[in-house]
Design a protein around this motif. Sequence first.
Motif, PDB file in Angstrom:
ATOM      1  N   THR A  77       7.847   8.969   4.498  1.00 38.83           N
ATOM      2  CA  THR A  77       7.562  10.366   4.619  1.00 38.83           C
ATOM      3  C   THR A  77       5.996  10.483   4.848  1.00 38.83           C
ATOM      4  O   THR A  77       5.266  11.425   4.867  1.00 38.83           O
ATOM      5  CB  THR A  77       7.755  10.948   3.142  1.00 38.83           C
ATOM      6  OG1 THR A  77       6.979  10.271   2.178  1.00 38.83           O
ATOM      7  CG2 THR A  77       9.012  10.983   2.873  1.00 38.83           C
ATOM      8  N   MET A  91       0.750  -1.406   0.053  1.00 41.46           N
ATOM      9  CA  MET A  91       0.024  -0.107  -0.020  1.00 41.46           C
ATOM     10  C   MET A  91       0.813   1.125   0.067  1.00 41.46           C
ATOM     11  O   MET A  91       2.090   1.294   0.381  1.00 41.46           O
ATOM     12  CB  MET A  91      -0.911  -0.016   1.345  1.00 41.46           C
ATOM     13  CG  MET A  91      -0.330   0.182   2.590  1.00 41.46           C
ATOM     14  SD  MET A  91      -1.393   0.077   3.790  1.00 41.46           S
ATOM     15  CE  MET A  91      -2.057   1.678   3.685  1.00 41.46           C
ATOM     16  N   GLY A  92       0.279   2.309  -0.413  1.00 44.58           N
ATOM     17  CA  GLY A  92       0.937   3.719  -0.243  1.00 44.58           C
ATOM     18  C   GLY A  92       0.598   4.163   1.005  1.00 44.58           C
ATOM     19  O   GLY A  92      -0.307   3.880   1.618  1.00 44.58           O
ATOM     20  N   LEU A  93       1.796   4.518   1.545  1.00 42.52           N
ATOM     21  CA  LEU A  93       1.598   5.035   3.163  1.00 42.52           C
ATOM     22  C   LEU A  93       0.685   6.039   3.384  1.00 42.52           C
ATOM     23  O   LEU A  93       0.087   6.210   4.531  1.00 42.52           O
ATOM     24  CB  LEU A  93       3.012   5.228   3.570  1.00 42.52           C
ATOM     25  CG  LEU A  93       4.058   4.029   4.039  1.00 42.52           C
ATOM     26  CD1 LEU A  93       5.310   4.316   4.392  1.00 42.52           C
ATOM     27  CD2 LEU A  93       3.097   2.821   4.709  1.00 42.52           C
ATOM     28  N   GLN A  94       0.404   6.897   2.271  1.00 50.50           N
ATOM     29  CA  GLN A  94      -0.614   7.942   2.214  1.00 50.50           C
ATOM     30  C   GLN A  94      -1.800   7.815   1.674  1.00 50.50           C
ATOM     31  O   GLN A  94      -2.519   8.363   1.282  1.00 50.50           O
ATOM     32  CB  GLN A  94       0.176   9.226   1.809  1.00 50.50           C
ATOM     33  CG  GLN A  94       1.354   9.971   2.568  1.00 50.50           C
ATOM     34  CD  GLN A  94       2.418   9.903   2.151  1.00 50.50           C
ATOM     35  OE1 GLN A  94       3.090   8.901   1.210  1.00 50.50           O
ATOM     36  NE2 GLN A  94       3.500  10.634   2.401  1.00 50.50           N
ATOM     37  N   HIS A 100      10.365  -0.757   2.325  1.00 52.26           N
ATOM     38  CA  HIS A 100       9.677   0.338   2.309  1.00 52.26           C
ATOM     39  C   HIS A 100      10.503   1.183   1.219  1.00 52.26           C
ATOM     40  O   HIS A 100      11.756   1.080   1.061  1.00 52.26           O
ATOM     41  CB  HIS A 100      10.009   1.280   3.634  1.00 52.26           C
ATOM     42  CG  HIS A 100       9.717   2.622   3.514  1.00 52.26           C
ATOM     43  ND1 HIS A 100      11.128   3.389   3.452  1.00 52.26           N
ATOM     44  CD2 HIS A 100       8.937   3.629   3.184  1.00 52.26           C
ATOM     45  CE1 HIS A 100      10.464   5.113   3.268  1.00 52.26           C
ATOM     46  NE2 HIS A 100       9.250   4.678   3.260  1.00 52.26           N
ATOM     47  N   VAL A 101       9.510   1.531   0.178  1.00 55.25           N
ATOM     48  CA  VAL A 101      10.288   2.056  -1.042  1.00 55.25           C
ATOM     49  C   VAL A 101       9.429   3.575  -1.250  1.00 55.25           C
ATOM     50  O   VAL A 101       8.374   3.794  -0.645  1.00 55.25           O
ATOM     51  CB  VAL A 101      10.032   1.272  -2.316  1.00 55.25           C
ATOM     52  CG1 VAL A 101      10.512  -0.216  -2.108  1.00 55.25           C
ATOM     53  CG2 VAL A 101       8.470   1.008  -2.435  1.00 55.25           C
ATOM     54  N   MET A 102      10.422   4.405  -2.012  1.00 57.18           N
ATOM     55  CA  MET A 102       9.874   5.560  -2.223  1.00 57.18           C
ATOM     56  C   MET A 102       9.440   5.602  -3.648  1.00 57.18           C
ATOM     57  O   MET A 102      10.058   5.192  -4.464  1.00 57.18           O
ATOM     58  CB  MET A 102      11.080   6.836  -2.240  1.00 57.18           C
ATOM     59  CG  MET A 102      11.742   6.801  -0.912  1.00 57.18           C
ATOM     60  SD  MET A 102      10.481   7.517   0.523  1.00 57.18           S
ATOM     61  CE  MET A 102       9.914   8.825  -0.238  1.00 57.18           C
ATOM     62  N   ALA A 113      13.064   8.289  -8.620  1.00 58.65           N
ATOM     63  CA  ALA A 113      11.951   7.416  -8.183  1.00 58.65           C
ATOM     64  C   ALA A 113      10.800   7.558  -8.710  1.00 58.65           C
ATOM     65  O   ALA A 113       9.934   6.461  -8.750  1.00 58.65           O
ATOM     66  CB  ALA A 113      11.980   8.133  -6.724  1.00 58.65           C
ATOM     67  N   ASP A 160       5.538   7.254  -0.517  1.00 65.01           N
ATOM     68  CA  ASP A 160       6.216   6.153  -0.291  1.00 65.01           C
ATOM     69  C   ASP A 160       5.272   4.737  -0.166  1.00 65.01           C
ATOM     70  O   ASP A 160       4.025   5.176  -0.120  1.00 65.01           O
ATOM     71  CB  ASP A 160       7.079   5.793   1.121  1.00 65.01           C
ATOM     72  CG  ASP A 160       6.977   6.989   1.894  1.00 65.01           C
ATOM     73  OD1 ASP A 160       5.753   7.566   2.018  1.00 65.01           O
ATOM     74  OD2 ASP A 160       7.968   7.098   2.874  1.00 65.01           O
ATOM     75  N   VAL A 161       5.588   3.647  -0.528  1.00 69.51           N
ATOM     76  CA  VAL A 161       4.776   2.262  -0.587  1.00 69.51           C
ATOM     77  C   VAL A 161       5.585   1.421   0.263  1.00 69.51           C
ATOM     78  O   VAL A 161       6.823   1.384   0.520  1.00 69.51           O
ATOM     79  CB  VAL A 161       4.865   2.065  -1.776  1.00 69.51           C
ATOM     80  CG1 VAL A 161       4.186   0.390  -2.195  1.00 69.51           C
ATOM     81  CG2 VAL A 161       3.722   2.508  -2.807  1.00 69.51           C
ATOM     82  N   MET A 169      11.864   2.106  -7.606  1.00 72.68           N
ATOM     83  CA  MET A 169      13.336   1.968  -7.543  1.00 72.68           C
ATOM     84  C   MET A 169      13.630   1.892  -5.925  1.00 72.68           C
ATOM     85  O   MET A 169      13.228   2.465  -5.166  1.00 72.68           O
ATOM     86  CB  MET A 169      13.931   3.386  -7.877  1.00 72.68           C
ATOM     87  CG  MET A 169      13.495   3.646  -9.309  1.00 72.68           C
ATOM     88  SD  MET A 169      14.026   2.452 -10.569  1.00 72.68           S
ATOM     89  CE  MET A 169      15.809   2.150 -10.340  1.00 72.68           C
ATOM     90  N   VAL A 170      14.630   1.078  -5.605  1.00 73.59           N
ATOM     91  CA  VAL A 170      14.870   0.652  -4.235  1.00 73.59           C
ATOM     92  C   VAL A 170      16.426   1.341  -4.075  1.00 73.59           C
ATOM     93  O   VAL A 170      16.725   1.527  -2.925  1.00 73.59           O
ATOM     94  CB  VAL A 170      14.552  -0.726  -3.849  1.00 73.59           C
ATOM     95  CG1 VAL A 170      13.264  -0.869  -3.648  1.00 73.59           C
ATOM     96  CG2 VAL A 170      15.516  -1.696  -4.814  1.00 73.59           C
TER      97      VAL A 170
END
Lengths: 308, 308, 308, 308
Positions: A298, A98-101, B74-76, D129, B94-95, C76-77
Amino acid sequence: MALPKEFHEIAGRVNNWGRWGADDEIGTLNLVTAQVVRGAAAEVRTGRRVPLALPLHQDGVQTGMIPGRVNPLHVMVQINQELFGPGTVACSDDVVTMGLQAGTHWDALTHVSHSGKLYNGQPAHTVTAHGGAEFGGIDKARHIVSRGVLLDVAGARGTHRLAGGRAVTPEDLEAAEEFGGVRVRSGDIVLVRTGQVQVYLAGDRHGYGHPSPGLSVRCPEWFHARDVAAVANDTLTFEIFPPEIEDLWLPVHALDLVEMGMPQGQNWNLEELSTACGEERRYAFLLSATPEPFAGATGSPVAPVAIL
Amino acid sequence: MALPKEFHEIAGRVNNWGRWGADDEIGTLNLVTAQVVRGAAAEVRTGRRVPLALPLHQDGVQTGMIPGRVNPLHVMVQINQELFGPGTVACSDDVVTMGLQAGTHWDALTHVSHSGKLYNGQPAHTVTAHGGAEFGGIDKARHIVSRGVLLDVAGARGTHRLAGGRAVTPEDLEAAEEFGGVRVRSGDIVLVRTGQVQVYLAGDRHGYGHPSPGLSVRCPEWFHARDVAAVANDTLTFEIFPPEIEDLWLPVHALDLVEMGMPQGQNWNLEELSTACGEERRYAFLLSATPEPFAGATGSPVAPVAIL
Amino acid sequence: MALPKEFHEIAGRVNNWGRWGADDEIGTLNLVTAQVVRGAAAEVRTGRRVPLALPLHQDGVQTGMIPGRVNPLHVMVQINQELFGPGTVACSDDVVTMGLQAGTHWDALTHVSHSGKLYNGQPAHTVTAHGGAEFGGIDKARHIVSRGVLLDVAGARGTHRLAGGRAVTPEDLEAAEEFGGVRVRSGDIVLVRTGQVQVYLAGDRHGYGHPSPGLSVRCPEWFHARDVAAVANDTLTFEIFPPEIEDLWLPVHALDLVEMGMPQGQNWNLEELSTACGEERRYAFLLSATPEPFAGATGSPVAPVAIL
Amino acid sequence: MALPKEFHEIAGRVNNWGRWGADDEIGTLNLVTAQVVRGAAAEVRTGRRVPLALPLHQDGVQTGMIPGRVNPLHVMVQINQELFGPGTVACSDDVVTMGLQAGTHWDALTHVSHSGKLYNGQPAHTVTAHGGAEFGGIDKARHIVSRGVLLDVAGARGTHRLAGGRAVTPEDLEAAEEFGGVRVRSGDIVLVRTGQVQVYLAGDRHGYGHPSPGLSVRCPEWFHARDVAAVANDTLTFEIFPPEIEDLWLPVHALDLVEMGMPQGQNWNLEELSTACGEERRYAFLLSATPEPFAGATGSPVAPVAIL
């Protein structure tokens, strides 16, 4: 293209860089002192608890408009699996992407930057693919528990829901204070209700995001004057969207997160809370809303609970 | 192979099926009444807040031993992305992909089944790949806020950490009550400290999981007698691992979750809390530990906070 | 509700259970003998290569209609990360989350079941959350290389694209053979062009999926008579959608995969191939289309290449 | 710290920047002409097919040493789900999360940069990203089909497996040519067998990655002289690891990918191919090894097949 003069003028008035030291990573959460927390606990009268998070599933509020911010994909990796042999206790286990936001969440201070800078003047390039936010990630908050105040702007304005594109102004916030018989004070977490989440709850994801009522660019100064610890509301965009000033996108994000260092919450469901506060005739409560400690993130999903 | 007679005897004594109605999906969380919550809020004296979650990252407690329960990745997906053109406010997003029970978490009542049954006699096959747990998913809890009590078994036994393979017994729990000057009562959330999480914090993930101290198969009866709402501790397996009775794997899971309908928490970091309670000479506090409302999930990460 | 008599009659005529042994897991891929492969290589005349996969990205063909089948989320990680210190060689690395059948893909024989059975009479319950498909997973194919034949039905019917809801019949397939001057023979992989993928390429994802031209329920008998090894086309649903016979959903899937044991390919982009075959006046070629060997998966992305 | 003089001297000798135009994004894949492909097809004699990919699952070759490069997590999102009602055809569907370079894969030219530059002098900051590799992503390859040549260095040196830390030199490559009775020519894809993958296949993931035999820093000049299109081998690191020259990490990556623009393949299982070539006394074949077209990706899983 640079941000306009008008933005920088407000920025100058709300800027908190250095206020809690050059190394500070939590901004206005510093205002939540032990004394504030004691006062918050004292707001618990009936023990009624109201959860404020939307459920997390594939049909969440995201529509694909924000690249990469995917709705939760919840999958089972084991279903009643008898890991230790036939007839033994069986386990079910799940995984999420999931997207954290994506849903009900907090923005970390590092969720936005402008002019190459994050809160407290830290360079924007400290956010990397490798480690996320080296500075000011959501995990730095540790805990978010304080007095919560519901500013029911829709209720105060006598409507069940503000129209899409309606800016919420400081005058609206003060009308909601009067409506609720409450005054926002230092360290409070302010929940601003527009009623917009009803659009999503009625099944219209696109209409929920756009056009949206939301906070005016004039609000950050009011939050700064009251020394608010954090603000959340019941919209996707937090601030009015499309914006009030042409070509000035996300100014409230930049003022709150970068200049003031104040966390923002979005997609909070304030409908049941509005009913509860109305019934109890109290608009202040203990609010517990600690983000999950994703290292260097973030933002984070949060499952806030108001305790009245 | 069926579960042994010994298991079924205990099961008969702790079973809560039907106690809160045939349709009940939250079990012992029913014991957290508004009155209990008011009492919990009254435990706040100093306003000191102690977070109990381990950070969420790739180097979490999972080792691959539990299939599919992956540490958080955790990825951006955006880094300082100027979504609205050059020079505008820039966003980072982030995801995450993670096992819902990978870090500090609650087990939902449906996390385990035995003999084809879930809590309240519901059929195990109501958990599916398509929708997860139709019955008793973690989202049904809505909120978990109550009085928390730290039973510092390691402290009470005069050690910083119980040895791997040491069963925590009802006698240990009562010794910890005495040590803390506190008595567990109906609706409390009990946190049992073994000190085992230190093994992980020192860098030994494999040693953390196995062998582990943990709750004895004798504990569920004690929890049942005290009408505890939920129990969490600082281990990967919750119960002693390997088990006390040969070939009887995860009996405590089956008794707590399936028979009693009592949520379990694992991988809670109780070290800082142990210090705080020791300093304040109080082992009861307000505990806020609401899971993320993943629809149909059999567990959820949680970011618990003790407020003293 | 059971499948109608009409379905079972066709099923009886195309059923291949036991044809290649009771333990067979690859069905009609058995027809791709070494001799067939030699013949396929002999079709290479100019060395022209035509890729048939759609690009993999967030804006893929999925719309959310098929639960859980998510478009690829590519992240991208690491980005130019100097893993071994400043000034060293820098690495970029990526991760994807995707539905295995989200884009251009093969269905494994286990992608569907009916009446509790998979291909070759295996029980449907051999597909589990824990391990996926124990029997007949996509990894069992090992390699898919054979003679490919383009049946350009749209071209043969003098249109650039068949209308949504137009069934492709055996007569259409034979008209396309004539149009292409080619005859389908044992072990061939047949590519059926409807032109429908143009709808997606023009930006209309919803229109692409529904209504869709596709294979008629009458086609499996034709494939069976010709001893085709596999069939792919340029639609989301493979077969005509909505179906020809009311309330008989996905009959072609059930006939091809369960009864015949013949893999199906979907979302193949046959536009460039149509042009190439037209220019070269040849509709047979070497086709290389090996799925990724996901263990126990019920499908896999594939990057097919036609070599003329 | 900068890369040493020795590196830059070799770089100057193998550099292909501008050779195929200033805008070229595929490097040495340009060498795979239609004529080369015709010759490759002519290598097919028996029709024997040998797959070269390792299976994709949680117990893949990654150990966590390379941050974020996670082994495939394969999950079922539907299991025999009767989407259209009880008794209808039932579907199973899966989702994967994986590092694109986690298993048998191709490195895209953009997988590494040095001194701020990618292949063809493009700036490294074109990898973001938000969109991944704007330039030179793996999707630009479109198809990878050519003559493959197995250089069985282990076989040529009379051993089943080269020792960990053994550098493969140009002399080894030529000995393998002689052993196989084959000469590498322009446009070939060279497969270098060390036997190292046996360590992984025997269950030792850590030993597989380190120490590893692999290509010497002297090899890129040999590949350049022969105008090889691509090179793959049966190791995690491709090049000898730890490196031959102290503090010069990944020099072969930088020479192949950045300077020459030559794709590299890793974790290819060449064991069965070694047996097949030995049995058939032929070390050249048609190789089909097209990556999945992930848009903007710096690598991709591949399921290569050799056709003898």
